[in-house]
Design a protein around this motif. Structure first.
Motif, PDB file in Angstrom:
ATOM      1  N   LEU A 178       0.831  -1.203   0.000  1.00  0.00           N
ATOM      2  CA  LEU A 178       0.000   0.000   0.000  1.00  0.00           C
ATOM      3  C   LEU A 178       0.865   1.252   0.000  1.00  0.00           C
ATOM      4  O   LEU A 178       0.592   2.208  -0.737  1.00  0.00           O
ATOM      5  CB  LEU A 178      -0.924   0.006   1.219  1.00  0.00           C
ATOM      6  CG  LEU A 178      -1.738   1.299   1.410  1.00  0.00           C
ATOM      7  CD1 LEU A 178      -2.691   1.504   0.241  1.00  0.00           C
ATOM      8  CD2 LEU A 178      -2.495   1.278   2.724  1.00  0.00           C
ATOM      9  N   VAL A 179       1.913   1.263   0.821  1.00  0.00           N
ATOM     10  CA  VAL A 179       2.792   2.434   0.881  1.00  0.00           C
ATOM     11  C   VAL A 179       3.427   2.684  -0.486  1.00  0.00           C
ATOM     12  O   VAL A 179       3.502   3.833  -0.952  1.00  0.00           O
ATOM     13  CB  VAL A 179       3.874   2.238   1.959  1.00  0.00           C
ATOM     14  CG1 VAL A 179       4.920   3.348   1.884  1.00  0.00           C
ATOM     15  CG2 VAL A 179       3.237   2.216   3.339  1.00  0.00           C
ATOM     16  N   ALA A 180       3.870   1.617  -1.157  1.00  0.00           N
ATOM     17  CA  ALA A 180       4.475   1.770  -2.480  1.00  0.00           C
ATOM     18  C   ALA A 180       3.480   2.352  -3.480  1.00  0.00           C
ATOM     19  O   ALA A 180       3.828   3.219  -4.285  1.00  0.00           O
ATOM     20  CB  ALA A 180       4.994   0.417  -2.977  1.00  0.00           C
ATOM     21  N   VAL A 181       2.224   1.888  -3.432  1.00  0.00           N
ATOM     22  CA  VAL A 181       1.199   2.397  -4.350  1.00  0.00           C
ATOM     23  C   VAL A 181       0.921   3.873  -4.084  1.00  0.00           C
ATOM     24  O   VAL A 181       0.827   4.680  -5.018  1.00  0.00           O
ATOM     25  CB  VAL A 181      -0.100   1.574  -4.227  1.00  0.00           C
ATOM     26  CG1 VAL A 181      -1.226   2.225  -5.028  1.00  0.00           C
ATOM     27  CG2 VAL A 181       0.120   0.151  -4.719  1.00  0.00           C
ATOM     28  N   LEU A 182       0.801   4.244  -2.812  1.00  0.00           N
ATOM     29  CA  LEU A 182       0.496   5.641  -2.478  1.00  0.00           C
ATOM     30  C   LEU A 182       1.658   6.568  -2.818  1.00  0.00           C
ATOM     31  O   LEU A 182       1.452   7.679  -3.302  1.00  0.00           O
ATOM     32  CB  LEU A 182       0.142   5.754  -0.993  1.00  0.00           C
ATOM     33  CG  LEU A 182      -1.150   5.041  -0.570  1.00  0.00           C
ATOM     34  CD1 LEU A 182      -1.413   5.250   0.916  1.00  0.00           C
ATOM     35  CD2 LEU A 182      -2.342   5.513  -1.397  1.00  0.00           C
ATOM     36  N   ILE A 183       2.893   6.105  -2.569  1.00  0.00           N
ATOM     37  CA  ILE A 183       4.055   6.913  -2.961  1.00  0.00           C
ATOM     38  C   ILE A 183       4.100   7.048  -4.478  1.00  0.00           C
ATOM     39  O   ILE A 183       4.358   8.133  -5.017  1.00  0.00           O
ATOM     40  CB  ILE A 183       5.350   6.288  -2.430  1.00  0.00           C
ATOM     41  CG1 ILE A 183       5.409   6.398  -0.904  1.00  0.00           C
ATOM     42  CG2 ILE A 183       6.576   6.970  -3.045  1.00  0.00           C
ATOM     43  CD1 ILE A 183       6.593   5.690  -0.279  1.00  0.00           C
ATOM     44  N   GLY A 184       3.830   5.938  -5.182  1.00  0.00           N
ATOM     45  CA  GLY A 184       3.792   5.985  -6.641  1.00  0.00           C
ATOM     46  C   GLY A 184       2.730   6.940  -7.141  1.00  0.00           C
ATOM     47  O   GLY A 184       2.939   7.690  -8.103  1.00  0.00           O
ATOM     48  N   MET A 185       1.562   6.943  -6.495  1.00  0.00           N
ATOM     49  CA  MET A 185       0.492   7.846  -6.895  1.00  0.00           C
ATOM     50  C   MET A 185       0.892   9.293  -6.657  1.00  0.00           C
ATOM     51  O   MET A 185       0.610  10.176  -7.476  1.00  0.00           O
ATOM     52  CB  MET A 185      -0.788   7.510  -6.122  1.00  0.00           C
ATOM     53  CG  MET A 185      -2.014   8.262  -6.645  1.00  0.00           C
ATOM     54  SD  MET A 185      -2.390   7.835  -8.356  1.00  0.00           S
ATOM     55  CE  MET A 185      -3.010   9.407  -8.966  1.00  0.00           C
ATOM     56  N   ALA A 186       1.571   9.562  -5.533  1.00  0.00           N
ATOM     57  CA  ALA A 186       2.017  10.926  -5.248  1.00  0.00           C
ATOM     58  C   ALA A 186       3.018  11.401  -6.301  1.00  0.00           C
ATOM     59  O   ALA A 186       2.922  12.525  -6.801  1.00  0.00           O
ATOM     60  CB  ALA A 186       2.640  10.986  -3.852  1.00  0.00           C
ATOM     61  N   VAL A 187       3.971  10.530  -6.655  1.00  0.00           N
ATOM     62  CA  VAL A 187       4.953  10.879  -7.688  1.00  0.00           C
ATOM     63  C   VAL A 187       4.259  11.114  -9.028  1.00  0.00           C
ATOM     64  O   VAL A 187       4.539  12.094  -9.738  1.00  0.00           O
ATOM     65  CB  VAL A 187       6.012   9.761  -7.820  1.00  0.00           C
ATOM     66  CG1 VAL A 187       6.918  10.018  -9.022  1.00  0.00           C
ATOM     67  CG2 VAL A 187       6.835   9.661  -6.556  1.00  0.00           C
ATOM     68  N   GLY A 188       3.339  10.221  -9.384  1.00  0.00           N
ATOM     69  CA  GLY A 188       2.611  10.395 -10.640  1.00  0.00           C
ATOM     70  C   GLY A 188       1.781  11.662 -10.637  1.00  0.00           C
ATOM     71  O   GLY A 188       1.689  12.370 -11.652  1.00  0.00           O
TER      72      GLY A 188
END
Length: 383
Positions: free
Chosen positions: A162-172
């Motif tokens: 989940l943390v990886a997905v949310l960080i990825g979403m923030a970067v995107g």
């Protein structure tokens, strides 16, 4: 999707048959859900306990037997395929094909994806949760229930995912081509940073590391994995001496036919050849241009795939575990690749349209010149 449902349920039967003749975590989850807890809420925890918490009411209140519970969780896995399918469809313009076959159809029917998401276990639940989460992130303002349920399930099964997905979403969100006000980008960055700090200790503890001495505990765990490999056989692969590119290649594309220990390994090898082919399509100078202008969801998928892949290569050393774990994230890579191919096709059609418009414009101009010239030599009738 109807065919995909029965295809997935077939793999539920295959996995159930597998549990009859082999050791399986599914049996343990069912036994502990039935006999291991005094009440339902005692089982509420992240990781393995969450599987038993999910199964508990069905086993103890509705009296599901092992077979019924297995197929219930198989259906949870199918939910992931539904929402990944919707996610692909709404973010792509064209129906891309390989040798006449639709790419999305091909990847939806990859057998390894179904085998590890068709049983009472983490694979089915995390895949369903990720499908809901990604679908919700496509339009977060309109899909709050999908977003919340998907995030909740993903966190309870594997918090670091989940943390990886949310960080990825923030970067995107920050780097995507969509026009977003600066204050919103700053807000997302601050929220992501605060969330990462809050979750730091919990995630490291979940992964088995010491939050107060991460480097030392990481080195100890890596050394322990290497020591275990010296006494193991079969599908173990010692990646302790591999450089990062080789570790990533092993995680993404192995086993191949030369190191496939059984029929399952051969089937997975066929899939890995497809992954290699798809990956080769982005070894293209146009891909750099595309990433610069790619939308937020593509950049999110890329960050999630790369970050999770790197972290898992330092944790895992068994091809069997690698095969199981990577099925949860390969759709992120495939989405980036297919979105790139979709962009390429869009550009080709735009170039063709420009050429066609130029030809039409040139033809129109010639006709106008011809009409102008012809009027100079018109002779009135009767003269």
């Amino acid at each position: 999707m109807n065919k995909l449902f029965w295809y997935h349920m077939f793999f539920g039967g295959v996995y159930y048959t597998y549990t009859l003749f082999n050791r399986s975590d599914s049996k343990l989850y069912y036994y502990r859900a039935k006999n291991g807890w005094d009440n339902w809420f005692d089982a509420f925890n992240t990781g393995t306990d969450f599987m038993e918490w999910l199964a508990y009411p069905f086993v103890n209140y509705f009296f599901f037997n092992f077979e019924m519970t297995m197929f219930l969780f198989t259906w949870f896995g199918f939910i992931g395929f539904i929402y990944f399918y919707l996610f692909f469809k709404e973010n792509l313009r064209f129906s891309l094909k390989i040798k006449g076959y639709d790419i999305i159809t091909i990847i939806l029917f990859l057998p390894n994806m179904h085998f590890w998401t068709a049983s009472l276990g983490k694979g089915a639940v995390i895949f369903g949760g990720l499908g809901l989460l990604i679908y919700g992130l496509s339009q977060p303002g309109k899909r709050i229930p999908h977003l919340l349920i998907g995030a909740y399930v993903s966190y309870m099964v594997r918090p670091h995912i989940l943390v990886a997905v949310l960080i990825g979403m923030a970067v995107g969100f920050i780097l995507g081509k969509e026009k977003v006000p600066i204050y919103q980008k700053v807000l997302v960055s601050v929220i992501g940073l605060v969330f990462s700090i809050i979750m730091y200790d919990k995630i490291l503890l979940y992964l088995g590391y010491d939050p107060n001495n991460f480097l030392e505990s990481f080195e100890e765990e890596s050394a322990l994995n290497a020591h275990r490999l010296s006494y193991s056989a079969g599908s173990a692969v010692d990646m302790s001496n591999y450089n990062l590119p080789m570790k990533l290649f092993t995680f993404w594309f192995r086993p191949l036919f030369i190191d496939s220990p059984n029929i399952l390994g051969i089937i997975v090898s066929i899939e890995n050849v497809l992954y290699l082919y798809m990956f080769s399509r982005i070894i293209n100078k146009d891909f750099i241009k595309y990433i610069k202008v790619a939308p937020a969801m593509v950049k999110m998928a890329g960050v999630v795939f790369i970050s999770i892949s790197i972290s898992m290569t330092f944790i895992m050393s068994n091809l069997g575990i690698i095969i199981r774990q990577k099925s949860q994230i390969m759709y992120f890579m495939l989405f980036v690749i297919i979105a790139f191919l979709d962009w390429q096709k869009t550009n080709k059609l735009k170039k063709r349209a420009l050429i066609y418009n130029r030809i039409v414009e040139e033809e129109r101009r010639r006709r106008e010149e011809f009409e102008v010239q012809s009027t100079k030599y018109d002779v009135p009738r009767g003269e």
